[in-house]
Write a protein that holds these residues in place. Structure first.
Motif, PDB file in Angstrom:
ATOM      1  N   ASP A  74       0.809  -1.223   0.000  1.00  0.00           N
ATOM      2  CA  ASP A  74       0.000   0.000   0.000  1.00  0.00           C
ATOM      3  C   ASP A  74       0.839   1.269   0.000  1.00  0.00           C
ATOM      4  N   LYS A  80      -5.409   3.695   2.577  1.00  0.00           N
ATOM      5  CA  LYS A  80      -5.541   2.445   1.821  1.00  0.00           C
ATOM      6  C   LYS A  80      -5.374   1.245   2.745  1.00  0.00           C
ATOM      7  N   ASP A 111      -5.202  -1.806  -8.386  1.00  0.00           N
ATOM      8  CA  ASP A 111      -5.440  -0.391  -8.077  1.00  0.00           C
ATOM      9  C   ASP A 111      -6.887   0.044  -8.204  1.00  0.00           C
ATOM     10  N   GLY A 112      -7.772  -0.822  -8.648  1.00  0.00           N
ATOM     11  CA  GLY A 112      -9.165  -0.431  -8.838  1.00  0.00           C
ATOM     12  C   GLY A 112      -9.857  -1.347  -9.821  1.00  0.00           C
ATOM     13  N   PRO A 119      -8.204   2.249 -16.965  1.00  0.00           N
ATOM     14  CA  PRO A 119      -8.251   2.075 -15.511  1.00  0.00           C
ATOM     15  C   PRO A 119      -9.248   3.044 -14.870  1.00  0.00           C
ATOM     16  N   TYR A 120      -9.937   2.574 -13.863  1.00  0.00           N
ATOM     17  CA  TYR A 120     -10.870   3.393 -13.087  1.00  0.00           C
ATOM     18  C   TYR A 120     -10.605   3.143 -11.611  1.00  0.00           C
ATOM     19  N   LYS A 121     -10.755   4.185 -10.806  1.00  0.00           N
ATOM     20  CA  LYS A 121     -10.587   4.035  -9.350  1.00  0.00           C
ATOM     21  C   LYS A 121     -11.874   3.559  -8.692  1.00  0.00           C
ATOM     22  N   SER A 122     -13.031   3.836  -9.332  1.00  0.00           N
ATOM     23  CA  SER A 122     -14.295   3.475  -8.687  1.00  0.00           C
ATOM     24  C   SER A 122     -15.259   2.815  -9.662  1.00  0.00           C
TER      25      SER A 122
END
Length: 150
Positions: A74, A80, A111-112, A119-122
């Motif tokens: 992390d 995190k 990471d998501g 890539p997406y965080k959410s």
């Protein structure tokens, strides 16, 4: 004279115990109220704790090594590291949702999330991109019901 170890029988009994019995065991073994997690989580933690108390816990050097690995993973990010690991699906899991006749596939990453090579965080950002409206991504992909329980 036989050496009778009660731990294997206790572990087997966890599978057939009522949830109320698991919660009572939790109070006994952890000296606190059980968390509101699913039954499998309670069973696994009770199994580990029973063995830990009977046979001893991890060696201090093993604990230090695990802590170091966690920090490496992390990056020392305290936020995190406080995230509940059981909330996030396992890396590599594919989330599939049909929306208006089209099937959408999202892959869980370290990471998501990954959707259409981006890539997406959410999950909420992905749900918004798919539907054009604000959605709770966990609800949209069926990981949480509308009342907020997983």
């Amino acid at each position: 004279m036989t050496n009778h170890d009660p731990i294997p029988a206790r572990l087997a009994a966890l599978k057939t115990a009522k949830t109320s019995e698991l919660k009572a065991q939790w109070r006994e073994l952890f000296d606190c109220e059980p968390p509101p997690f699913n039954r499998r989580y309670l069973e696994s933690r009770l199994a580990y704790r029973s063995q830990e108390l009977a046979y001893g816990g991890l060696k201090p050097e093993t604990v230090r090594r695990l802590e170091k690995l966690g920090e490496d993973l992390d990056g020392g990010d305290r936020k995190k590291s406080r995230m509940r690991a059981d909330l996030m699906p396992i890396t590599g899991t594919r989330l599939i949702r049909e929306w208006q006749g089209i099937e959408y596939v999202v892959t869980v990453t370290v990471d998501g999330f990954d959707w259409q090579g981006r890539p997406y965080k959410s999950l909420s950002a992905i749900a918004r991109a798919i539907t054009g409206t604000r959605w709770n991504g966990w609800v949209f992909f069926g990981l949480k019901n509308h009342r907020g329980r997983t």
